[in-house]
Motif scaffolding. Structure first.
Motif, PDB file in Angstrom:
ATOM      1  N   LYS A 101       0.783  -1.051   0.069  1.00 18.75           N
ATOM      2  CA  LYS A 101      -0.091   0.041   0.088  1.00 18.75           C
ATOM      3  C   LYS A 101       0.989   1.355   0.041  1.00 18.75           C
ATOM      4  CE  LYS A 101      -3.994  -2.004   2.292  1.00 18.75           C
ATOM      5  NZ  LYS A 101      -4.710  -2.273   3.777  1.00 18.75           N
ATOM      6  N   GLN A 102       1.842   1.231   0.827  1.00 16.89           N
ATOM      7  CA  GLN A 102       2.698   2.256   0.668  1.00 16.89           C
ATOM      8  C   GLN A 102       3.680   2.669  -0.677  1.00 16.89           C
ATOM      9  OE1 GLN A 102       5.542   1.518   4.028  1.00 16.89           O
ATOM     10  NE2 GLN A 102       4.017   1.992   5.617  1.00 16.89           N
ATOM     11  N   TYR A 103       3.821   1.429  -1.260  1.00 21.33           N
ATOM     12  CA  TYR A 103       4.381   1.598  -2.414  1.00 21.33           C
ATOM     13  C   TYR A 103       3.373   1.998  -3.697  1.00 21.33           C
ATOM     14  CZ  TYR A 103       5.139  -0.600  -7.029  1.00 21.33           C
ATOM     15  OH  TYR A 103       5.293  -0.538  -8.567  1.00 21.33           O
ATOM     16  N   GLU A 104       2.181   1.446  -3.471  1.00 22.73           N
ATOM     17  CA  GLU A 104       0.978   2.094  -4.346  1.00 22.73           C
ATOM     18  C   GLU A 104       0.952   3.812  -4.119  1.00 22.73           C
ATOM     19  OE1 GLU A 104      -2.112  -0.352  -3.492  1.00 22.73           O
ATOM     20  OE2 GLU A 104      -1.394  -2.027  -4.929  1.00 22.73           O
ATOM     21  N   SER A 105       0.953   4.132  -2.699  1.00 22.42           N
ATOM     22  CA  SER A 105       1.025   5.503  -2.791  1.00 22.42           C
ATOM     23  C   SER A 105       1.795   6.296  -3.273  1.00 22.42           C
ATOM     24  CB  SER A 105       0.649   5.864  -1.296  1.00 22.42           C
ATOM     25  OG  SER A 105      -0.468   5.264  -0.453  1.00 22.42           O
TER      26      SER A 105
END
Length: 372
Positions: free
Chosen positions: A257-261
């Protein structure tokens, strides 16, 4: 006696032929002037011009300095008091107070060398940056949903993330089914134990059926004992799979999720930079392009770092998953096979192989299923 002419007394100040006042009048006038002027004004800087009412001549009086003056030399212009001005005006004198060549202080902004930072302004700046970043990211997401904006895609990494999410759903389904099996097995073992106690009680009270009731009591107690052993193996399997799904995989998905953000922010600032590069280049747009280039570089580095972190975590997760599931699936298979084959020794050996300790019957602490 003849009456005197009603002339102003100020016009009768005697003046000598060389234009100087007489000594007596000079001392008297200087004394009055010293009392009327405020402290700090030197009489050496004072020029008094006398205009006679009945004469065209002019007298100039140069007064000496105050003997005990302690005023600060930094004063620029000092006006006489209203009382002194009234007396001088009544005597027909003009009072002129020059600055004596001193520089007048000019008003202007006060600049502090060490400015104290205002916490409210810092918070306001943080809110402004957060709002701007949120607006850019929201615009990028809407553009992608509508099919108007472009997005950066790592095909290999995206495929691994999709497989991980799909596997997580399947593992969660296995976990629910195993918990259901454990609950049902616990109910069956509890019923078998109660049934064995009932058979044992009847074998003592029914002498003609003592042996028959006794056989059934022993059988149900043995089944209950083997069921408790199998229940321990299943609960161990459930705990291991639960840790894998809800902790290990969930931690990896949080990094995803942090990577997608970071990817959304990277694409948002990349889009801004591309739009500015397509526009005109002049004195107004060049600073904006340079600032946009710097922000783009910062978010690109963040995106690359998060992509590398996700790749490493996926690799470690795959190795851990294979190891954990291999052991747990072997345990589950051997325990189920030994239980339904009636091989009590094999069932106990399976639990010893995986270092599983069963709960002692009659213990005060409730079992994991009883707590549920």
């Amino acid at each position: 006696m003849a009456q005197e002419s009603p002339k102003n007394l100020a016009a009768e100040i005697p003046v000598t032929t060389n234009g100087q006042l007489e000594d007596s009048h000079e001392h008297s006038f200087n004394r009055d002037l010293k009392r009327s002027l405020p402290v700090g004004l030197g009489l050496s800087e004072t020029k008094i011009t006398y205009h006679g009412f009945d004469s065209a001549k002019e007298g100039v009086v140069e007064a000496g300095p105050f003997p005990s003056s302690s005023a600060s030399p930094k004063s620029s212009v000092i006006s006489p008091s209203s009382a002194a001005a009234g007396r001088l005006a009544g005597q027909g004198c003009d009072l002129i107070i020059p600055t004596g060549g001193r520089a007048q202080q000019k008003s202007g902004p006060v600049v502090l060398a060490d400015e104290v930072k205002n916490p409210a302004m810092e918070k306001l700046e943080l809110v402004r940056k957060w709002s701007l970043n949120t607006y850019k990211c929201t615009r990028q997401i809407i553009s992608e949903k509508l099919g108007r904006g472009s997005r950066t895609v790592d095909l290999e990494l995206e495929a691994q993330i999709d497989i991980l999410r799909d596997n997580k759903k399947k593992y969660e389904n296995i976990l629910r089914l195993a918990q259901t099996l454990s609950t049902q097995l616990f109910q069956m073992v509890h019923t078998q134990r109660q049934l064995g106690d009932a058979f044992a009680d009847l074998s003592l009270k029914s002498l003609e059926l003592h042996e028959e009731f006794g056989y059934n009591a022993d059988t149900q107690k043995l089944l209950a004992k083997n069921g408790e052993t199998l229940l321990g193996a299943i609960n161990f399997f459930i705990a291991s799979v639960n840790t894998l799904v809800n902790k290990t995989i969930e931690d990896t998905l949080l990094t995803v999720k942090q990577y997608e953000s970071a990817r959304i922010e990277y694409d948002a600032y990349r889009t801004d930079l591309e739009e500015l590069n397509l526009g005109p280049r002049d004195a107004n747009t060049l600073p904006k392009i340079e600032q946009s280039q710097q922000l783009f570089q910062v978010h690109k580095e963040k995106y690359d770092k998060m992509r590398n972190d996700v790749s490493i975590k996926l690799k470690f997760l795959e190795e851990n998953k294979v190891k954990v599931l291999h052991n747990q699936l072997v345990l589950f298979h051997n325990a189920i096979a030994a239980y339904f084959a009636g091989n009590q020794k094999q069932l106990e050996q399976t639990l010893k192989q995986f270092h599983i300790k069963l709960k002692t019957p009659g213990a005060d602490a409730p079992s994991w299923l009883e707590e549920q």
